[in-house]
Enzyme design. Structure first.
Site, PDB file in Angstrom:
ATOM      1  N   LYS A  60       0.830  -1.210   0.000  1.00  0.00           N
ATOM      2  CA  LYS A  60       0.000   0.000   0.000  1.00  0.00           C
ATOM      3  C   LYS A  60       0.861   1.255   0.000  1.00  0.00           C
ATOM      4  CE  LYS A  60      -1.750   1.582   4.033  1.00  0.00           C
ATOM      5  NZ  LYS A  60      -1.571   3.002   4.382  1.00  0.00           N
ATOM      6  N   ASN A  61       1.846   1.294   0.918  1.00  0.00           N
ATOM      7  CA  ASN A  61       2.589   2.545   1.086  1.00  0.00           C
ATOM      8  C   ASN A  61       3.638   2.788   0.007  1.00  0.00           C
ATOM      9  OD1 ASN A  61       0.991   3.164   3.216  1.00  0.00           O
ATOM     10  ND2 ASN A  61       2.482   2.623   4.801  1.00  0.00           N
ATOM     11  N   ARG A  98      -4.631  10.395   4.387  1.00  0.00           N
ATOM     12  CA  ARG A  98      -3.601  11.427   4.465  1.00  0.00           C
ATOM     13  C   ARG A  98      -2.604  11.355   3.317  1.00  0.00           C
ATOM     14  NH1 ARG A  98      -3.021  13.795   9.255  1.00  0.00           N
ATOM     15  NH2 ARG A  98      -0.910  14.265   8.636  1.00  0.00           N
ATOM     16  N   ARG A 151       0.490  14.671  13.261  1.00  0.00           N
ATOM     17  CA  ARG A 151       0.907  14.463  11.873  1.00  0.00           C
ATOM     18  C   ARG A 151       0.863  15.727  11.015  1.00  0.00           C
ATOM     19  NH1 ARG A 151      -1.495   8.891   9.738  1.00  0.00           N
ATOM     20  NH2 ARG A 151       0.408   8.878   8.499  1.00  0.00           N
ATOM     21  N   VAL A 183       2.319  18.619   8.290  1.00  0.00           N
ATOM     22  CA  VAL A 183       3.006  18.470   6.992  1.00  0.00           C
ATOM     23  C   VAL A 183       4.005  19.611   6.768  1.00  0.00           C
ATOM     24  CG1 VAL A 183       1.297  17.050   5.804  1.00  0.00           C
ATOM     25  CG2 VAL A 183       1.003  19.530   5.847  1.00  0.00           C
ATOM     26  N   GLN A 234       7.146  19.776   7.072  1.00  0.00           N
ATOM     27  CA  GLN A 234       8.387  19.431   6.370  1.00  0.00           C
ATOM     28  C   GLN A 234       8.181  19.383   4.849  1.00  0.00           C
ATOM     29  OE1 GLN A 234      11.409  19.118   8.091  1.00  0.00           O
ATOM     30  NE2 GLN A 234      10.029  19.941   9.642  1.00  0.00           N
ATOM     31  N   ASP A 246       4.402   0.710  12.191  1.00  0.00           N
ATOM     32  CA  ASP A 246       3.242   0.019  11.614  1.00  0.00           C
ATOM     33  C   ASP A 246       3.160  -1.448  12.048  1.00  0.00           C
ATOM     34  OD1 ASP A 246       2.365   2.297  10.372  1.00  0.00           O
ATOM     35  OD2 ASP A 246       3.232   1.817   8.423  1.00  0.00           O
ATOM     36  N   ARG A 285      -8.872  -0.484   4.281  1.00  0.00           N
ATOM     37  CA  ARG A 285      -7.991   0.522   3.685  1.00  0.00           C
ATOM     38  C   ARG A 285      -6.637  -0.091   3.331  1.00  0.00           C
ATOM     39  NH1 ARG A 285      -6.969   5.585   7.055  1.00  0.00           N
ATOM     40  NH2 ARG A 285      -5.606   5.762   5.267  1.00  0.00           N
TER      41      ARG A 285
HETATM   42  N1  EPU Z   1       6.094  14.809  10.862  1.00  0.00           N
HETATM   43  C1  EPU Z   1       6.168  16.149  11.123  1.00  0.00           C
HETATM   44  N2  EPU Z   1       6.124  17.029  10.078  1.00  0.00           N
HETATM   45  C2  EPU Z   1       5.996  16.621   8.783  1.00  0.00           C
HETATM   46  C3  EPU Z   1       5.927  15.247   8.513  1.00  0.00           C
HETATM   47  C4  EPU Z   1       5.974  14.356   9.573  1.00  0.00           C
HETATM   48  O1  EPU Z   1       6.265  16.561  12.279  1.00  0.00           O
HETATM   49  O2  EPU Z   1       5.957  17.466   7.897  1.00  0.00           O
HETATM   50  C5  EPU Z   1       6.167  13.836  11.973  1.00  0.00           C
HETATM   51  C6  EPU Z   1       4.894  13.011  12.109  1.00  0.00           C
HETATM   52  O3  EPU Z   1       3.921  13.693  12.862  1.00  0.00           O
HETATM   53  C7  EPU Z   1       5.407  11.762  12.796  1.00  0.00           C
HETATM   54  C8  EPU Z   1       6.791  11.586  12.183  1.00  0.00           C
HETATM   55  O4  EPU Z   1       7.145  12.863  11.656  1.00  0.00           O
HETATM   56  O5  EPU Z   1       5.522  11.992  14.170  1.00  0.00           O
HETATM   57  C9  EPU Z   1       6.902  10.556  11.076  1.00  0.00           C
HETATM   58  O6  EPU Z   1       5.823  10.716  10.166  1.00  0.00           O
HETATM   59  P1  EPU Z   1       5.945  10.378   8.628  1.00  0.00           P
HETATM   60  O7  EPU Z   1       5.828  11.653   7.857  1.00  0.00           O
HETATM   61  O8  EPU Z   1       7.126   9.533   8.363  1.00  0.00           O
HETATM   62  O9  EPU Z   1       4.624   9.550   8.385  1.00  0.00           O
HETATM   63  P2  EPU Z   1       3.808   9.526   7.045  1.00  0.00           P
HETATM   64  O10 EPU Z   1       4.736   9.711   5.905  1.00  0.00           O
HETATM   65  O11 EPU Z   1       2.639  10.423   7.148  1.00  0.00           O
HETATM   66  C10 EPU Z   1       4.061   6.980   6.517  1.00  0.00           C
HETATM   67  C11 EPU Z   1       3.138   5.817   6.341  1.00  0.00           C
HETATM   68  C12 EPU Z   1       2.527   5.454   7.678  1.00  0.00           C
HETATM   69  C13 EPU Z   1       3.654   5.095   8.644  1.00  0.00           C
HETATM   70  C14 EPU Z   1       4.632   6.265   8.746  1.00  0.00           C
HETATM   71  C15 EPU Z   1       5.847   5.971   9.589  1.00  0.00           C
HETATM   72  C16 EPU Z   1       2.389   6.168   4.074  1.00  0.00           C
HETATM   73  C17 EPU Z   1       1.275   6.493   3.138  1.00  0.00           C
HETATM   74  N3  EPU Z   1       2.107   6.185   5.372  1.00  0.00           N
HETATM   75  O12 EPU Z   1       3.254   8.044   7.024  1.00  0.00           O
HETATM   76  O13 EPU Z   1       1.721   4.302   7.454  1.00  0.00           O
HETATM   77  O14 EPU Z   1       3.129   4.822   9.916  1.00  0.00           O
HETATM   78  O15 EPU Z   1       5.096   6.630   7.430  1.00  0.00           O
HETATM   79  O16 EPU Z   1       6.547   4.891   9.076  1.00  0.00           O
HETATM   80  O17 EPU Z   1       3.502   5.868   3.641  1.00  0.00           O
HETATM   81  C18 EPU Z   1      -0.109   2.872   7.800  1.00  0.00           C
HETATM   82  O18 EPU Z   1       0.186   2.291   6.743  1.00  0.00           O
HETATM   83  O19 EPU Z   1      -0.965   2.394   8.594  1.00  0.00           O
HETATM   84  C19 EPU Z   1       0.549   4.117   8.146  1.00  0.00           C
HETATM   85  C20 EPU Z   1       0.057   4.962   9.070  1.00  0.00           C
END
Ligand code: EPU
Length: 417
Positions: free
Chosen positions: A22-23, A93, A122, A124, A126, A305, A397
């Site tokens: 998925k990811n 998201r 969470r 965005v 960054q 995860d 999902r």
């Molecule tokens: N964060 C920030 N600012 C940002 C981006 C992230 O503070 O701009 C923080 C987040 O709040 C979190 C940490 O950085 O505390 C890591 O978040 P990350 O951005 O890596 O998560 P993501 O990219 O939104 C992906 C996966 C998630 C998985 C996380 C961590 C996808 C579509 N989703 O999310 O998958 O848990 O990386 O490995 O790739 C799932 O599949 O159930 C799922 C939630």
């Protein structure tokens, strides 16, 4: 609303085929926005999130054709409105992954801010900061990010923290920027590498994906390509944890064992015998697993995860495990539900101290997010009597044909409304 009914106590046995990740699939679908030519994908998982992404891209003018055999064609010859509406972003998201590609291809994008979700804030920031460093103007108005840029310019970007989708968004945007982009403190997750492979096949120039510095030399345009999506390492880990919890003996086919080192290591520590042969992983679980402590971390550390599934395993293990969550601030919602099944769990800050009990008892529980639901299903598979898991739209999902796959392994599991 659909629920799952599980009658626990059957050791899982047999073979199961792993789906595409998925990811990886979601960012790769967004890569289609970067080119006017056709992107042909194979091994696409049949999941609600993939359908949601297809709908979002379709609204923007991308022609999407999904075949029953897991192939998908995406062609963004002409793009209409470069907008990702709140309705879609709030349910998934990953929709925020259209931001970088739209900006690079169309010079503008309007993407809803996702807001918080069950597992944490969470933000965005960054993604925004990186695109601004590449010359984009981004204003937040009425809950939307309004982004524009003439042509993005390469930049050196140091990420404040490791973010998977943040790295993916910036990497995609940088493929069409003028000059060289360096993403430092980049995410090293295998899904980032899979996306880079697809972008390379489309003609992008990327070096270092899988390390913490990714270098992207922008090109004027990308062309069509074919790409096979990597196997889902979290789905694989979930079936392995389910086998370990039920004293099972399971063979997983079409997996990518090299992306699962941390999980396999922990399962061996729990006492499971694991044999790896190319794309097959075989697990033979002991009578009762030993308690294993885990601490989540960015790849190659133990995946957040997989945390809920390992909490379920710890709930019935021999001994006490400490489960520490370092990625998301609120990813212990399943602990309360596991307690309803008789688990002995004490939360202390970002750690959960789980004292294994001999058996769990079936009860009604509520799924709060995708991986929490998987943890509850595993607990249901070992609990005495009947467990009903509510709100399983979370599972749909991200797990393809979950009850069919578990059913084929002997689990007594059914969906009902
Ligand atoms: N964060 C920030 N600012 C940002 C981006 C992230 O503070 O701009 C923080 C987040 O709040 C979190 C940490 O950085 O505390 C890591 O978040 P990350 O951005 O890596 O998560 P993501 O990219 O939104 C992906 C996966 C998630 C998985 C996380 C961590 C996808 C579509 N989703 O999310 O998958 O848990 O990386 O490995 O790739 C799932 O599949 O159930 C799922 C939630």
């Amino acid at each position: 609303m659909d629920k799952l009914r599980i009658r626990g106590g059957v050791p899982l046995a047999g073979e199961v085929r792993i789906s595409g990740a998925k990811n990886a699939a979601l960012p790769i679908m967004c890569a289609a926005l970067l080119s006017s030519k056709r992107l042909t994908l194979a091994n696409m998982p049949r999941l609600m999130d993939v359908r949601t992404m297809a709908r979002l891209l379709g609204q923007m003018g991308v022609e999407v054709r999904a075949e029953a055999d897991g192939r998908m064609e995406l062609e963004a010859a002409r793009l209409g409105e470069p907008t990702a509406p709140y309705d879609l972003v709030k349910t998934m998201r990953a929709a925020v992954l259209v931001l970088g590609p739209l900006l690079a291809r169309c010079g503008q994008a309007r993407v809803s801010l996702p807001g918080g979700c069950a597992i944490g804030l969470r933000p965005v920031d960054q993604h925004v900061k990186g695109l601004q460093a590449m010359g984009a103007t981004i204003a937040i108005e009425h809950g939307y990010m309004h982004a524009s840029a003439q042509r993005l310019r390469g930049a050196r970007i140091v990420m404040d923290m490791v973010t998977v989708t943040g790295t993916e968004n910036l990497m995609m945007a940088a493929t069409l920027a003028e000059g060289t982009t360096l993403i430092e403190n980049a995410a090293r997750e295998p899904e980032v590498v899979d996306l880079a492979r697809c972008l390379l096949a489309m003609g992008a120039r990327i070096d270092g994906a899988g390390s913490d510095v990714i270098r992207i030399d922008g090109v004027a345009s990308l062309h069509g390509a074919q790409h096979t999506v990597m196997p889902d390492r979290i789905e694989t880990g979930t079936y392995l944890a389910a086998a370990a919890a039920t004293c099972g003996h399971v063979r997983l086919l079409g997996a990518a064992p090299d992306t699962l080192d941390a999980t396999l290591e922990k399962l061996r520590e729990a006492g499971a015998r694991i044999a790896v042969r190319e794309r097959t992983i075989e697990i033979q679980a002991p009578e009762r697993p030993n308690a294993v402590s885990v601490r989540t971390a960015p790849y190659p550390g133990f995946a957040t995860d997989m945390q809920a599934q390992f909490m379920a395993l710890a709930a019935i293990a021999h001994g006490t495990a400490v489960i520490t969550e370092t990625i998301f601030e609120n990813r212990f919602m399943h602990a309360l539900e596991l307690q309803r099944l008789g688990a002995d769990i004490a939360i202390q800050g970002n750690s959960a101290v789980v004292r294994g009990v001999e058996r769990l008892q079936g009860a009604s529980v509520m799924a709060t997010d995708l991986r929490a639901s998987a943890g509850l299903v595993i607990a249901g598979l070992v609990a005495e009597g009947e467990t009903v898991v509510d709100r399983i739209y979370h599972l749909d999902r991200g797990y393809e044909a979950l009850e069919a796959k578990l059913g084929a392994l002997g689990a007594r599991i059914e969906r009902f409304s």
